[in-house]
Design a protein around this motif. Structure first.
Motif: not given
Length: 262
Positions: A82-86, A93-94, A114-118
Protein backbone atom coordinates in the motif's frame (compact mmCIF):
# COMPACT_ATOMS: atom_id res chain seq x y z
CA UNK A 1 -18.57 -21.26 -3.72
CA UNK A 2 -15.20 -20.22 -5.18
CA UNK A 3 -14.79 -16.84 -6.77
CA UNK A 4 -12.11 -16.08 -9.35
CA UNK A 5 -9.57 -13.35 -8.74
CA UNK A 6 -10.24 -9.91 -10.09
CA UNK A 7 -8.10 -9.40 -13.22
CA UNK A 8 -6.97 -6.04 -11.92
CA UNK A 9 -5.86 -7.19 -8.47
CA UNK A 10 -3.18 -9.46 -6.98
CA UNK A 11 -3.84 -10.89 -3.52
CA UNK A 12 -6.54 -8.28 -2.98
CA UNK A 13 -4.23 -5.44 -3.99
CA UNK A 14 -4.23 -3.50 -7.28
CA UNK A 15 -1.64 -4.67 -9.80
CA UNK A 16 -0.20 -1.16 -9.84
CA UNK A 17 1.16 -1.86 -6.34
CA UNK A 18 3.55 -4.42 -7.84
CA UNK A 19 4.50 -2.77 -11.14
CA UNK A 20 7.84 -0.95 -11.55
CA UNK A 21 7.24 2.77 -11.49
CA UNK A 22 7.80 4.95 -14.54
CA UNK A 23 10.47 6.85 -12.59
CA UNK A 24 12.44 3.69 -11.87
CA UNK A 25 12.17 2.56 -15.49
CA UNK A 26 13.37 6.00 -16.59
CA UNK A 27 16.40 5.81 -14.28
CA UNK A 28 17.11 2.28 -15.51
CA UNK A 29 16.97 3.54 -19.11
CA UNK A 30 19.34 6.40 -18.21
CA UNK A 31 21.73 3.85 -16.69
CA UNK A 32 21.72 1.78 -19.89
CA UNK A 33 22.14 4.84 -22.11
CA UNK A 34 24.96 6.31 -20.02
CA UNK A 35 26.60 2.89 -20.01
CA UNK A 36 26.44 2.82 -23.81
CA UNK A 37 27.89 6.35 -24.01
CA UNK A 38 30.72 5.33 -21.71
CA UNK A 39 31.32 2.08 -23.63
CA UNK A 40 31.56 3.85 -26.97
CA UNK A 41 33.62 6.77 -25.66
CA UNK A 42 31.04 9.29 -26.83
CA UNK A 43 31.44 12.72 -25.25
CA UNK A 44 33.40 13.54 -22.13
CA UNK A 45 34.48 10.35 -20.30
CA UNK A 46 34.22 11.97 -16.86
CA UNK A 47 30.64 13.11 -17.37
CA UNK A 48 29.73 9.75 -18.92
CA UNK A 49 31.16 7.86 -15.94
CA UNK A 50 29.46 10.24 -13.50
CA UNK A 51 26.04 9.63 -15.08
CA UNK A 52 26.71 5.89 -15.36
CA UNK A 53 27.64 5.56 -11.69
CA UNK A 54 24.93 7.86 -10.30
CA UNK A 55 22.12 6.16 -12.23
CA UNK A 56 23.54 2.70 -11.49
CA UNK A 57 23.79 3.57 -7.81
CA UNK A 58 20.19 4.80 -7.77
CA UNK A 59 19.00 1.56 -9.39
CA UNK A 60 20.88 -0.44 -6.76
CA UNK A 61 19.36 1.66 -3.96
CA UNK A 62 15.88 0.85 -5.29
CA UNK A 63 16.73 -2.86 -5.48
CA UNK A 64 18.13 -2.78 -1.93
CA UNK A 65 14.92 -1.29 -0.54
CA UNK A 66 12.70 -3.43 -2.76
CA UNK A 67 14.36 -6.54 -1.30
CA UNK A 68 13.48 -5.36 2.23
CA UNK A 69 9.89 -4.66 1.18
CA UNK A 70 9.41 -7.91 -0.74
CA UNK A 71 10.50 -10.09 2.18
CA UNK A 72 8.37 -7.98 4.56
CA UNK A 73 5.38 -8.56 2.26
CA UNK A 74 6.05 -12.30 2.17
CA UNK A 75 6.49 -12.25 5.95
CA UNK A 76 3.04 -10.79 6.63
CA UNK A 77 3.27 -7.00 6.34
CA UNK A 78 1.08 -6.22 3.33
CA UNK A 79 1.09 -2.52 4.16
CA UNK A 80 4.43 -2.24 2.32
CA UNK A 81 2.49 -2.73 -0.91
CA UNK A 82 0.00 0.00 0.00
CA UNK A 83 2.91 2.35 0.68
CA UNK A 84 4.29 1.77 -2.81
CA UNK A 85 7.49 0.03 -1.72
CA UNK A 86 7.02 -2.77 -4.26
CA UNK A 87 7.04 -0.38 -7.23
CA UNK A 88 10.80 0.36 -7.04
CA UNK A 89 9.97 4.07 -6.97
CA UNK A 90 12.95 5.86 -5.33
CA UNK A 91 10.65 8.64 -4.10
CA UNK A 92 8.80 6.10 -1.95
CA UNK A 93 12.04 5.28 -0.13
CA UNK A 94 13.10 8.90 0.31
CA UNK A 95 14.30 10.35 3.57
CA UNK A 96 15.54 13.95 3.13
CA UNK A 97 18.79 13.48 5.09
CA UNK A 98 19.57 9.79 4.77
CA UNK A 99 18.33 9.32 1.20
CA UNK A 100 19.66 12.43 -0.50
CA UNK A 101 22.08 14.58 1.47
CA UNK A 102 24.40 12.04 3.09
CA UNK A 103 24.68 9.57 0.16
CA UNK A 104 25.47 12.39 -2.28
CA UNK A 105 28.00 13.99 0.06
CA UNK A 106 29.82 10.72 0.62
CA UNK A 107 29.82 9.87 -3.06
CA UNK A 108 31.32 13.25 -3.90
CA UNK A 109 33.96 13.48 -1.18
CA UNK A 110 34.71 9.94 -0.13
CA UNK A 111 33.58 7.42 -2.70
CA UNK A 112 31.53 5.44 -0.16
CA UNK A 113 28.14 4.03 -1.01
CA UNK A 114 25.49 4.69 1.61
CA UNK A 115 22.10 3.15 0.85
CA UNK A 116 19.95 5.94 2.19
CA UNK A 117 16.45 4.70 1.56
CA UNK A 118 13.86 3.91 4.17
CA UNK A 119 11.25 1.14 4.19
CA UNK A 120 8.93 1.35 7.17
CA UNK A 121 7.93 -2.16 8.21
CA UNK A 122 5.16 -3.14 10.62
CA UNK A 123 7.22 -5.67 12.56
CA UNK A 124 4.19 -6.70 14.61
CA UNK A 125 2.72 -8.20 11.43
CA UNK A 126 5.78 -10.35 10.66
CA UNK A 127 5.15 -14.02 11.33
CA UNK A 128 8.46 -15.03 12.91
CA UNK A 129 11.74 -13.70 14.26
CA UNK A 130 13.55 -15.45 11.42
CA UNK A 131 11.53 -13.55 8.81
CA UNK A 132 12.06 -10.34 10.77
CA UNK A 133 15.83 -10.85 10.61
CA UNK A 134 15.65 -11.88 6.96
CA UNK A 135 14.00 -8.55 6.10
CA UNK A 136 17.12 -6.73 7.32
CA UNK A 137 19.53 -9.24 5.80
CA UNK A 138 18.33 -9.11 2.21
CA UNK A 139 19.08 -5.40 1.68
CA UNK A 140 22.87 -5.52 2.11
CA UNK A 141 22.89 -9.02 0.64
CA UNK A 142 21.43 -7.48 -2.53
CA UNK A 143 24.34 -5.04 -2.68
CA UNK A 144 26.80 -7.91 -2.27
CA UNK A 145 25.14 -9.89 -5.07
CA UNK A 146 25.25 -6.80 -7.31
CA UNK A 147 28.95 -6.36 -6.50
CA UNK A 148 29.67 -9.94 -7.57
CA UNK A 149 27.64 -9.53 -10.77
CA UNK A 150 29.47 -6.31 -11.66
CA UNK A 151 32.84 -7.94 -11.00
CA UNK A 152 32.14 -11.02 -13.13
CA UNK A 153 33.45 -9.49 -16.39
CA UNK A 154 36.80 -8.79 -14.69
CA UNK A 155 36.96 -12.22 -13.03
CA UNK A 156 36.18 -13.95 -16.34
CA UNK A 157 38.60 -11.84 -18.38
CA UNK A 158 35.86 -10.24 -20.46
CA UNK A 159 37.03 -6.66 -19.95
CA UNK A 160 38.64 -6.34 -23.38
CA UNK A 161 36.24 -4.39 -25.57
CA UNK A 162 34.78 -0.93 -25.25
CA UNK A 163 36.33 2.26 -23.93
CA UNK A 164 38.60 1.86 -20.84
CA UNK A 165 36.48 4.48 -19.05
CA UNK A 166 33.55 2.03 -19.07
CA UNK A 167 35.51 -0.58 -17.15
CA UNK A 168 36.81 2.00 -14.70
CA UNK A 169 33.25 3.19 -14.05
CA UNK A 170 32.01 -0.38 -13.68
CA UNK A 171 34.77 -1.19 -11.19
CA UNK A 172 33.95 1.92 -9.13
CA UNK A 173 30.24 1.04 -9.14
CA UNK A 174 31.09 -2.48 -7.92
CA UNK A 175 33.27 -0.94 -5.21
CA UNK A 176 30.34 1.20 -4.05
CA UNK A 177 28.19 -1.93 -3.76
CA UNK A 178 30.85 -3.52 -1.56
CA UNK A 179 31.11 -0.50 0.73
CA UNK A 180 27.33 -0.34 1.06
CA UNK A 181 27.03 -4.03 1.88
CA UNK A 182 29.81 -4.03 4.48
CA UNK A 183 28.58 -0.83 6.16
CA UNK A 184 25.05 -2.16 6.37
CA UNK A 185 26.16 -5.48 7.87
CA UNK A 186 27.79 -3.69 10.84
CA UNK A 187 25.83 -4.84 13.94
CA UNK A 188 24.93 -1.33 15.08
CA UNK A 189 21.46 -0.08 16.05
CA UNK A 190 19.76 1.70 13.17
CA UNK A 191 21.76 -0.19 10.54
CA UNK A 192 20.60 -3.36 8.78
CA UNK A 193 23.16 -5.47 10.63
CA UNK A 194 21.82 -4.29 13.97
CA UNK A 195 18.22 -4.64 12.87
CA UNK A 196 19.02 -8.22 11.87
CA UNK A 197 19.90 -9.01 15.49
CA UNK A 198 17.08 -7.00 17.08
CA UNK A 199 14.36 -9.73 17.06
CA UNK A 200 16.64 -12.01 19.09
CA UNK A 201 17.49 -9.50 21.83
CA UNK A 202 15.91 -9.47 25.29
CA UNK A 203 13.25 -6.78 25.93
CA UNK A 204 15.76 -4.78 28.00
CA UNK A 205 18.33 -4.78 25.19
CA UNK A 206 15.63 -3.92 22.66
CA UNK A 207 14.70 -0.82 24.67
CA UNK A 208 18.32 0.32 24.67
CA UNK A 209 18.58 -0.49 20.97
CA UNK A 210 15.57 1.70 20.19
CA UNK A 211 17.13 4.66 22.01
CA UNK A 212 20.31 4.46 19.89
CA UNK A 213 18.75 3.41 16.56
CA UNK A 214 17.75 6.91 15.31
CA UNK A 215 21.41 7.96 15.47
CA UNK A 216 23.01 4.66 14.41
CA UNK A 217 23.90 5.60 10.84
CA UNK A 218 25.20 9.02 11.92
CA UNK A 219 27.38 7.34 14.58
CA UNK A 220 28.71 4.91 11.98
CA UNK A 221 29.57 7.78 9.65
CA UNK A 222 31.30 9.63 12.49
CA UNK A 223 33.41 6.55 13.22
CA UNK A 224 34.56 6.48 9.59
CA UNK A 225 36.19 9.89 10.11
CA UNK A 226 38.67 8.19 12.44
CA UNK A 227 41.84 7.45 10.41
CA UNK A 228 42.31 4.09 12.12
CA UNK A 229 38.74 2.90 11.52
CA UNK A 230 38.74 4.38 8.01
CA UNK A 231 41.95 2.49 7.11
CA UNK A 232 40.56 -0.71 8.58
CA UNK A 233 37.30 -0.31 6.69
CA UNK A 234 38.93 0.21 3.30
CA UNK A 235 41.37 -2.63 3.98
CA UNK A 236 38.40 -4.94 4.50
CA UNK A 237 36.61 -3.62 1.39
CA UNK A 238 39.67 -3.96 -0.86
CA UNK A 239 40.45 -7.37 0.63
CA UNK A 240 36.99 -8.68 -0.26
CA UNK A 241 37.34 -6.99 -3.64
CA UNK A 242 40.55 -8.92 -4.28
CA UNK A 243 38.83 -12.18 -3.35
CA UNK A 244 36.00 -11.65 -5.85
CA UNK A 245 38.30 -10.28 -8.56
CA UNK A 246 37.76 -6.51 -8.39
CA UNK A 247 40.81 -4.65 -9.81
CA UNK A 248 41.59 -1.90 -7.29
CA UNK A 249 43.61 0.10 -9.85
CA UNK A 250 40.47 0.50 -11.96
CA UNK A 251 38.48 1.50 -8.87
CA UNK A 252 40.85 4.42 -8.34
CA UNK A 253 40.62 5.45 -11.98
CA UNK A 254 36.84 5.18 -11.86
CA UNK A 255 36.71 7.44 -8.81
CA UNK A 256 38.94 9.96 -10.60
CA UNK A 257 36.68 9.99 -13.67
CA UNK A 258 33.56 10.18 -11.51
CA UNK A 259 34.92 13.32 -9.84
CA UNK A 260 35.36 14.97 -13.24
CA UNK A 261 35.24 18.47 -11.76
CA UNK A 262 38.43 17.99 -9.72
Amino acid sequence: MAFGRSPGRVGGLPREAFRPSALFLGILAAFVISGWLTWTGFGDPGIDVFLFVVTGWTVSLCLHEYAHALVAFKGGDHDVAHRGYLTLDPLKYAHPLLSIVLPVVFLLIGGIGLPGGAVWVNHAAIRSRFMDSLISFVGPATNMVLAVVLVLPFALGLDNGGDPAFWAGLAFLAFLQLTASILNFVPMPGVDGGNLLFPWLSPQWQRGFNHVAPYGMLLLIALLWSPVINDWFFTVVLGIGDVIGLPDSLVGRGLGLFRFWS
